[in-house]
Motif scaffolding. Structure first.
Motif, PDB file in Angstrom:
ATOM      1  N   ILE A 187       0.918  -1.344   0.167  1.00 42.73           N
ATOM      2  CA  ILE A 187      -0.003   0.125   0.003  1.00 42.73           C
ATOM      3  C   ILE A 187       0.890   1.185   0.238  1.00 42.73           C
ATOM      4  O   ILE A 187       1.763   1.316   0.866  1.00 42.73           O
ATOM      5  CB  ILE A 187      -0.947  -0.039   1.273  1.00 42.73           C
ATOM      6  N   ASP A 188       0.522   2.077  -0.773  1.00 41.96           N
ATOM      7  CA  ASP A 188       1.335   3.532  -0.781  1.00 41.96           C
ATOM      8  C   ASP A 188       0.800   4.252   0.093  1.00 41.96           C
ATOM      9  O   ASP A 188      -0.250   4.973   0.304  1.00 41.96           O
ATOM     10  CB  ASP A 188       1.072   4.375  -2.230  1.00 41.96           C
ATOM     11  N   VAL A 189       1.313   4.520   1.429  1.00 41.14           N
ATOM     12  CA  VAL A 189       1.067   5.158   2.451  1.00 41.14           C
ATOM     13  C   VAL A 189       0.668   6.631   2.265  1.00 41.14           C
ATOM     14  O   VAL A 189      -0.334   7.036   2.545  1.00 41.14           O
ATOM     15  CB  VAL A 189       1.984   4.850   3.753  1.00 41.14           C
ATOM     16  N   ASP A 190       1.571   6.930   1.680  1.00 41.77           N
ATOM     17  CA  ASP A 190       1.450   8.529   1.232  1.00 41.77           C
ATOM     18  C   ASP A 190       0.481   8.940   0.396  1.00 41.77           C
ATOM     19  O   ASP A 190      -0.185   9.958   0.788  1.00 41.77           O
ATOM     20  CB  ASP A 190       2.839   8.972   0.884  1.00 41.77           C
ATOM     21  N   LYS A 191       0.245   8.126  -0.668  1.00 41.61           N
ATOM     22  CA  LYS A 191      -0.957   8.218  -1.531  1.00 41.61           C
ATOM     23  C   LYS A 191      -2.116   8.331  -0.838  1.00 41.61           C
ATOM     24  O   LYS A 191      -3.085   9.038  -1.055  1.00 41.61           O
ATOM     25  CB  LYS A 191      -0.463   7.261  -2.811  1.00 41.61           C
ATOM     26  N   VAL A 192      -2.312   7.362   0.020  1.00 39.88           N
ATOM     27  CA  VAL A 192      -3.758   7.054   0.657  1.00 39.88           C
ATOM     28  C   VAL A 192      -3.864   8.508   1.487  1.00 39.88           C
ATOM     29  O   VAL A 192      -4.829   8.824   1.586  1.00 39.88           O
ATOM     30  CB  VAL A 192      -3.678   5.793   1.539  1.00 39.88           C
ATOM     31  N   ARG A 193      -2.858   8.746   2.253  1.00 38.09           N
ATOM     32  CA  ARG A 193      -3.027   9.811   3.290  1.00 38.09           C
ATOM     33  C   ARG A 193      -3.422  11.107   2.318  1.00 38.09           C
ATOM     34  O   ARG A 193      -4.073  11.900   3.012  1.00 38.09           O
ATOM     35  CB  ARG A 193      -1.737   9.893   4.192  1.00 38.09           C
ATOM     36  N   MET A 194      -2.735  11.460   1.350  1.00 37.93           N
ATOM     37  CA  MET A 194      -2.879  12.442   0.506  1.00 37.93           C
ATOM     38  C   MET A 194      -4.370  12.426  -0.008  1.00 37.93           C
ATOM     39  O   MET A 194      -4.971  13.580   0.133  1.00 37.93           O
ATOM     40  CB  MET A 194      -2.039  12.509  -0.459  1.00 37.93           C
ATOM     41  N   LEU A 195      -4.855  11.397  -0.538  1.00 43.78           N
ATOM     42  CA  LEU A 195      -6.239  11.519  -0.764  1.00 43.78           C
ATOM     43  C   LEU A 195      -7.119  11.421   0.307  1.00 43.78           C
ATOM     44  O   LEU A 195      -8.258  12.341   0.097  1.00 43.78           O
ATOM     45  CB  LEU A 195      -6.483   9.926  -1.510  1.00 43.78           C
ATOM     46  N   CYS A 196      -6.940  10.987   1.320  1.00 41.69           N
ATOM     47  CA  CYS A 196      -8.000  11.228   2.416  1.00 41.69           C
ATOM     48  C   CYS A 196      -7.751  12.650   3.074  1.00 41.69           C
ATOM     49  O   CYS A 196      -8.764  13.510   3.330  1.00 41.69           O
ATOM     50  CB  CYS A 196      -7.422  10.312   3.788  1.00 41.69           C
TER      51      CYS A 196
END
Length: 306
Positions: A187-196
């Protein structure tokens, strides 16, 4: 009269709760992914201004709502760039958003609407549901609200289902609880956090738009008046549960409506005492809930790959 007073109080409480609900739902998703955004106040202000400006420009409150969503998402993206990508302290980044929102909304309003104090702002009308709206007691309470109110309630239910019943919800929760394990699972942690974080900003923008185009039909500088911080209190008090957020937002909305209605009954009491009641309630709720809450384990902690 007592029953009419109670019905009016509860109906007004629903309307006061909606901007809190939108902002708190977005913040719930952001915090579940590990990102705290204390800048909701500034984002809601920008959303409120953009909603008024583009409602006037397009002649439709829906055009203003779209502008508020995009503006809120842009500020959420800005917070994500600093807090997620650059690993800046999330509190500091959020405080900067508050100042930025205050400045942008105030300056934009004076720039765009200077000399137009009596302009007409196209706003959201309450839905007319026919026979349902005319029902005694239940009509004003349940069937006489703006479209955004029903959208907010449906969104709370939908987000609860997503967070508890889908793989997407599991991904968001994993990123907020154990980002290292999530990264190991691909899982791309930074990508998920950015989208959230972007989603949370867009939701705060909707909350601001509701204030200026449904609740007030106009913009006043600093009109959010602390609701961004109360939204954060809603998230903690509800323990990061979207359905809990809906219930808690209603409680704060009713408290806000009550302070307005109680003032005429107690003229000997300074009105400032009643105005502070929702904020005192938020502080008490936050202090009490924080002790027993299970924070997302990685909340406010930037993730750096080893």
């Amino acid at each position: 009269m007592d029953l009419m007073f109670l019905t009016g109080l509860l109906a007004s409480g629903v309307r006061f709760a909606i901007p809190l609900l939108f902002a708190a739902l977005g913040e719930t998703i952001g915090q579940k992914s590990g990102v705290l955004n204390v800048g909701l106040e500034g984002i809601m202000l920008v959303g409120a201004f953009l909603a008024v400006a583009f409602s006037v420009a397009t002649g439709s409150p829906w055009g203003g709502l779209l502008a508020a969503i995009l503006g809120g998402a842009a500020l959420g993206l800005l917070h994500g760039l600093f807090a997620v990508r650059l690993k800046v302290d999330q509190i500091v980044s959020g405080l900067a958003l508050i100042l930025l929102g205050l400045g942008l909304s105030g300056f934009g309003y004076r720039l765009v609407f200077a000399g137009q104090p009596s302009m007409r702002v196209p706003g959201f009308d309450r839905l007319d549901l026919g026979v349902l709206s005319d029902l005694p007691l239940l009509g004003p309470l349940l069937f006489s609200h703006h479209a955004l109110a029903y959208l907010g309630i449906l969104l709370a239910v939908g987000l609860w289902w997503i967070m508890t019943r889908t793989g997407l919800g599991l991904t968001i929760r994993a990123v907020g609880e154990n980002p290292k394990a999530a990264d190991s699972a691909g899982i791309d942690v930074d990508k998920v956090r950015m989208l959230c974080t972007i989603f949370g900003g867009a939701m705060a923008g909707i909350g601001g738009a509701y204030l200026s185009t449904a609740q007030l039909a106009g913009f006043v500088e600093d009109m959010v008046a602390g609701r961004g911080f109360i939204a954060i209190a809603c998230v903690v008090f509800a323990r990061w549960n979207p359905l809990g957020v809906l219930a808690v937002a209603l409680i704060f909305g009713i408290a806000d409506a009550a302070q307005i209605r109680l003032q005429p009954f107690f003229p000997q009491v300074p009105y400032q005492f009643f105005v502070t009641l929702p904020y005192v309630l938020a502080l008490v709720a936050l202090a009490g809930a924080a002790r027993s809450s299970n924070l997302p384990a990685a909340l406010t902690q930037p993730y750096r790959k080893s």
